[in-house]
Design a protein around this motif. Structure first.
Motif, PDB file in Angstrom:
ATOM      1  N   GLY A  50      47.599  15.779  -9.159  1.00 26.23           N
ATOM      2  CA  GLY A  50      49.042  15.763  -9.109  1.00 26.23           C
ATOM      3  C   GLY A  50      49.572  15.742  -7.690  1.00 26.23           C
ATOM      4  N   ASP A  51      50.894  15.737  -7.555  1.00 21.58           N
ATOM      5  CA  ASP A  51      51.502  15.544  -6.236  1.00 21.58           C
ATOM      6  C   ASP A  51      52.229  16.773  -5.719  1.00 21.58           C
ATOM      7  N   LEU A  52      52.238  17.870  -6.479  1.00 23.13           N
ATOM      8  CA  LEU A  52      52.939  19.057  -5.994  1.00 23.13           C
ATOM      9  C   LEU A  52      51.994  20.257  -6.018  1.00 23.13           C
ATOM     10  N   PRO A  53      52.093  21.128  -5.011  1.00 21.83           N
ATOM     11  CA  PRO A  53      51.180  22.274  -4.940  1.00 21.83           C
ATOM     12  C   PRO A  53      51.545  23.365  -5.947  1.00 21.83           C
ATOM     13  N   VAL A  54      50.570  23.782  -6.758  1.00 19.17           N
ATOM     14  CA  VAL A  54      50.767  24.796  -7.797  1.00 19.17           C
ATOM     15  C   VAL A  54      49.522  25.668  -7.842  1.00 19.17           C
ATOM     16  N   THR A  55      49.715  26.971  -7.953  1.00 23.99           N
ATOM     17  CA  THR A  55      48.582  27.866  -8.105  1.00 23.99           C
ATOM     18  C   THR A  55      47.888  27.622  -9.438  1.00 23.99           C
ATOM     19  N   GLN A  56      46.731  28.199  -9.640  1.00 21.10           N
ATOM     20  CA  GLN A  56      45.966  28.012 -10.882  1.00 21.10           C
ATOM     21  C   GLN A  56      46.595  28.868 -11.984  1.00 21.10           C
ATOM     22  N   VAL A  57      47.345  28.232 -12.854  1.00 21.76           N
ATOM     23  CA  VAL A  57      48.110  28.933 -13.883  1.00 21.76           C
ATOM     24  C   VAL A  57      48.491  27.918 -14.950  1.00 21.76           C
ATOM     25  N   ALA A 108      56.573  25.905 -13.028  1.00 22.01           N
ATOM     26  CA  ALA A 108      55.403  26.567 -12.448  1.00 22.01           C
ATOM     27  C   ALA A 108      55.892  27.534 -11.384  1.00 22.01           C
ATOM     28  N   PRO A 109      55.053  28.487 -10.960  1.00 25.00           N
ATOM     29  CA  PRO A 109      55.435  29.371  -9.851  1.00 25.00           C
ATOM     30  C   PRO A 109      55.390  28.627  -8.518  1.00 25.00           C
ATOM     31  N   LEU A 110      56.332  28.963  -7.646  1.00 20.41           N
ATOM     32  CA  LEU A 110      56.364  28.378  -6.306  1.00 20.41           C
ATOM     33  C   LEU A 110      55.420  29.072  -5.349  1.00 20.41           C
ATOM     34  N   GLY A 111      55.092  30.327  -5.635  1.00 19.03           N
ATOM     35  CA  GLY A 111      54.246  31.099  -4.742  1.00 19.03           C
ATOM     36  C   GLY A 111      55.068  31.907  -3.750  1.00 19.03           C
ATOM     37  N   GLY A 124      49.899  32.259  -5.213  1.00 23.59           N
ATOM     38  CA  GLY A 124      50.129  33.320  -6.180  1.00 23.59           C
ATOM     39  C   GLY A 124      51.162  32.985  -7.230  1.00 23.59           C
ATOM     40  N   ARG A 125      51.242  33.861  -8.239  1.00 26.61           N
ATOM     41  CA  ARG A 125      52.142  33.688  -9.376  1.00 26.61           C
ATOM     42  C   ARG A 125      53.461  34.394  -9.097  1.00 26.61           C
ATOM     43  N   THR A 126      54.289  33.729  -8.313  1.00 27.78           N
ATOM     44  CA  THR A 126      55.544  34.314  -7.849  1.00 27.78           C
ATOM     45  C   THR A 126      56.608  33.232  -7.774  1.00 27.78           C
ATOM     46  N   ASN A 127      57.840  33.586  -8.141  1.00 27.09           N
ATOM     47  CA  ASN A 127      59.005  32.722  -7.948  1.00 27.09           C
ATOM     48  C   ASN A 127      58.925  31.459  -8.818  1.00 27.09           C
ATOM     49  N   MET A 128      59.389  31.602 -10.063  1.00 25.54           N
ATOM     50  CA  MET A 128      59.336  30.514 -11.029  1.00 25.54           C
ATOM     51  C   MET A 128      60.314  29.405 -10.648  1.00 25.54           C
ATOM     52  N   ALA A 129      59.876  28.149 -10.815  1.00 22.22           N
ATOM     53  CA  ALA A 129      60.719  27.011 -10.469  1.00 22.22           C
ATOM     54  C   ALA A 129      60.519  25.887 -11.469  1.00 22.22           C
TER      55      ALA A 129
END
Length: 596
Positions: free
Chosen positions: A211-218, A241-244, A252-257
């Protein structure tokens, strides 16, 4: 689930848009077994909900089950409801249809299925498809592979198709408007999810790509918001997904977007943060009133938060359907990927900024004399960062009979240098080979200009630009097909902030510059590029492209946007659905003992 703590699949219903919910109903329970990872889909032809769930011996988890299709291994079941989730059938075992006996773990994963509508082979329309994943290595090996389950008879009989040997587990699936399927899966390592495309309704899958956007493993959520094939103003997919922490880092699993794609999943842009603090698994669904419902894991395995918002909250404004592209640089997360209607982010070395500047008087450019909405932020072109380019998700075909408008605010007020000589700002509409098909802006003698291939450049008198003012530039591009006698023509309108009032339409407008009318192009414009002089600073903002003057520069009124809700859970797994469209979404918080 741990021994002694059985995991059941449960359902909650809401009939008021999620404001209130009834008590949960247990759908699947059996002593000594855990049911988990429910994945529902609504059959639009019957209104029946088809729910796919996994089952393992209690406490076994995804790393402990042996291979096979028996009760001591992982199994797949289906349940159905014909009355909007009020009552359900007993679980039916379909393991032998979808599992190779050599596999150990198999599950549908947390998410939702889809029903196909836009297949080139009409026999596949109506097919139910859900993604899942397997483990075919020895017990204790943490290596999952994606696959898809599909049924052509409303969920009675099933087939399966593995995607590849590349690692991926929890995944989501969406049908693209050309009939292809996009499967987006959770990655094992790194910051980018894995994806596959199917051209035959999920029966086979192509090669994996990232994919083209950075996302933690979730586990994330992917669903369609709108489609031109359904009569909507534009194609949109949305992804949560979380923005981190920090925001945008994927740490990390923080800040939903929520991100939006306007090019059928090629790129996702305009990340909008919808919640702060801890945020892990999520699920979205488009509700009957056009709003978006999002459920996300607010605290680890203990609290689920529901959010409701509109597409205007993701796009910044409630824009007219006549506006095809916009960027006001108002996205606080990643300004280079903001706006709507683009394919990817801004490229080049221009600086997307939200810094207050006393010479500009704000964080972004503003225009006194226009009622068009604005956002904070801008793009700065400076001597060392003087280029900016962005690709259009909806290209402009000059070989059609159409009118396209482009508008933006420009100012040299940011330039505090003592060099008072004239400096240029070139704005080009280009085809994919980077050839300029139309150009306008400010020339080296501080004049406004307009040009197109094969024609002499037309311009105002030199010295027409005040370096301390903000200008609204509006390009009108009339294109025609290649029939004899047809030709294309360009118009440029120039408005000065605090001096000129922008009309509501161009009917009575006297254009500042008029291009020649004996050129006919068959080119396709798919990008816009801005280049500033190497010794000056320019700012631009509020870039709009559309098919009416009112949409890009004038006064326009926002257009109105166009059921039961269910929550289905396996130790907190939930479903949103809109039965009249046959769309559904689930989310999972914990379950079968896998690391989450």
């Amino acid at each position: 689930g741990a021994p002694g703590y059985l995991v059941d699949v449960v359902c909650k219903r809401s009939t008021d848009g999620g404001a209130t919910w009834n008590s949960y109903t247990v759908l699947a329970h059996k002593n000594s077994y855990d049911y988990f990872d429910p994945r529902p889909v609504v059959d639009a032809s019957t209104g029946k909900i088809v729910l796919v769930v996994a089952r393992c011996p209690d406490g076994a988890g995804s790393l402990a089950v042996p291979s096979g299709v028996g009760d001591n291994s992982a199994q797949i079941y289906t349940l159905t409801s014909a009355n909007n989730g009020q009552t359900w059938t007993s679980p039916a075992n379909i393991t032998s249809q979808v599992k190779d006996p050599s596999w150990s773990m198999i599950t549908a994963g947390a998410g939702a299925g889809i029903q196909l509508r836009w297949q080139t082979d009409s026999a596949r329309n109506g097919r139910i498809v859900t993604p899942g994943f397997i483990r075919n290595e020895p017990t204790g090996t943490y290596s999952f592979k994606n696959l898809s389950f599909y049924s052509d008879d409303g969920g009675v009989n099933w087939s399966h198709s593995p995607c590849s040997s590349v690692y991926a587990d929890e995944s989501q699936i969406v049908e693209l408007t050309n009939g292809d399927l996009l499967l987006d899966g959770r990655q094992k390592t790194g910051s980018y999810r894995t994806r596959w495309i199917s051209h035959d309704g999920g029966a086979t899958w192509g090669s994996m790509y990232t994919g083209d956007l950075p996302v933690t493993q979730v586990n994330c959520s992917l669903t369609r918001y709108s489609a031109k094939r359904d009569g909507d103003d534009r194609d949109r997919l949305i992804f949560s997904a979380p923005l981190g922490d920090p925001v945008g880092s994927a740490n990390g699993r923080t800040n939903m977007a929520v991100w939006t794609s306007y090019d059928e999943g090629k790129t996702f842009i305009n990340p909008v943060q919808v919640a702060s603090g801890f945020g892990a698994y999520s699920s979205m669904q488009v509700l009957a009133d056009g709003s978006i419902g999002l459920l996300y894991e607010k605290t680890l395995c203990t609290q689920i938060q529901m959010l409701k918002f509109g597409i205007a909250d993701l796009e910044g404004q409630q824009f007219s359907s006549h506006l095809t592209h916009y960027d006001g640089f108002g996205n606080n997360i990643d300004r280079r990927r903001g706006g709507m209607g683009w394919s990817g982010s801004w490229i080049g070395n221009g600086v997307a900024s939200n810094t207050y500047n006393s010479r500009l008087g704000s964080t972004g450019l503003s225009f006194a004399g226009s009622s068009a909405p604005t956002e904070s932020g801008r793009m700065d072109l400076t001597p060392s960062h003087n280029t900016a380019k962005r690709v259009l998700a909806t290209p402009v075909n000059l070989n059609t009979n159409a009118t396209t408008y482009v508008s933006l605010l420009v100012s040299r007020a940011l330039d505090a240098s003592s060099d008072l000589s004239a400096k240029s700002l070139n704005i080009e509409l280009r085809s994919a080979n980077e050839a300029a098909q139309a150009a306008f802006g400010i020339g080296g003698n501080q004049e406004f200009y307009l040009s197109q291939p094969g024609q002499a450049t037309v311009s105002t008198a030199a010295g027409a630009v005040d370096r301390n003012s903000t200008y609204l530039l509006v390009l009108k591009m009339v294109s025609q097909d290649s029939l004899p006698g047809n030709s294309d023509q360009l118009y440029l309108g120039v408005f000065r902030s605090g001096v000129d009032i922008v009309p509501s339409n161009d009917a009575d407008l006297t254009w500042t510059l008029l291009g020649e009318a004996d050129v006919n192009s068959s080119a396709i414009i798919d990008r816009i590029a801005l280049t500033g002089a190497a010794t000056a600073s320019w700012s631009f903002d509020e870039l709009r492209i559309g098919d009416s003057f009112a949409a890009v520069a004038g006064v326009y009124a926002p257009e109105p946007t166009s059921a039961a809700l269910l929550l289905i859970g396996s130790a907190a797994v939930f479903l949103y659905w809109r039965p009249q469209l046959g769309r559904s979404r689930v989310r999972k918080q914990n379950g079968e003992g896998r690391t989450q």
